[in-house]
Design a protein around this motif. Structure first.
Motif: not given
Length: 219
Positions: A7-16, A163-166, A170-171
């Motif tokens: 699931l987290l890999t799917q998030f890191t394939a995108l951007d905030t 939590v997703m940050a780049d 952050v989202v």
């Protein structure tokens, strides 16, 4: 790979940016600005391990802030520190970066200031915060809670939320809405990639960025 890691890999394939737009489309609070990477341009996604800090006003501070949360955190977690956006005192430092790194924690998002950034950089440990300051938390901050809901920039973050940050911000994605948000974000990312391809191929920008297309109503 576990289901959580996938699931987290799917998030890191995108951007905030795409995720922020998706949150907005899903009726959820969009992304947060002002929380910047303190070194480099790391991208991190994980499940929120929450801590709330507050001022120390004469009483004994108890155990050192953050230590219990770090001791309980794991390889799919991001520490989320609520400190009301304060930038006059550090809410994250070098030794806790070491402790979190040893535990395999993915990073920290601190709604406040941090210090010892060089130490975090040397560890390759992502730190997102509002500022850097050399002032220690010792004698100034206490830990109010750990593993409870916190508020970051007006957004309530529950333990276990994504939590997703780049470098864009952050989202925070409620755990129960991850599927909805990912689906919406992927559609947005695909649409924007198509627009970019057309513009690069010579399509006039007003034609490529049609209102209906941007609104997602064009078939």
């Amino acid at each position: 790979m576990t289901a959580e890691a996938a699931l987290l890999t799917q998030f890191t394939a995108l951007d905030t940016a795409a995720l922020s737009d998706a949150l907005n489309a899903c009726g959820l609070p969009p992304g947060e600005g002002g929380l910047r990477p303190m070194w480099g341009r790391p991208k991190v996604a994980g499940f929120a391990r929450t801590v709330e800090l507050g001022p120390l006003t004469g009483e004994h501070g108890g155990a050192h802030i953050l230590t219990s949360a770090i001791a309980e955190a794991g390889v799919t977690d991001v520490i989320v520190v609520a400190n009301g956006g304060r930038t006059d005192v550090s809410s994250w430092g070098g030794i806790v970066s070491v402790g979190a790194s040893v535990r395999g924690v993915r990073g920290v998002v601190a709604d406040g200031a941090c210090r010892d950034v060089g130490q975090a950089r040397g560890l390759g440990f992502p730190v997102y915060a509002r500022a850097q300051v050399p002032v220690t938390a010792r004698g100034r901050l206490r830990q109010k809670s750990s593993g409870e809901p916190v508020v970051i920039g007006g957004v309530t973050v529950e333990p276990g939320d994504v939590v997703m940050a780049d470098e864009g911000g952050v989202v925070f994605v409620p755990r129960a809405r991850t599927v909805d948000v990912l689906k919406a974000a992927q559609l947005i990312a695909d649409r924007e990639a198509a627009i970019e391809a057309e513009v690069r191929a010579g399509v006039p920008l007003p034609d490529a960025m049609r209102d209906a297309r941007l609104a997602g109503t064009e078939r």
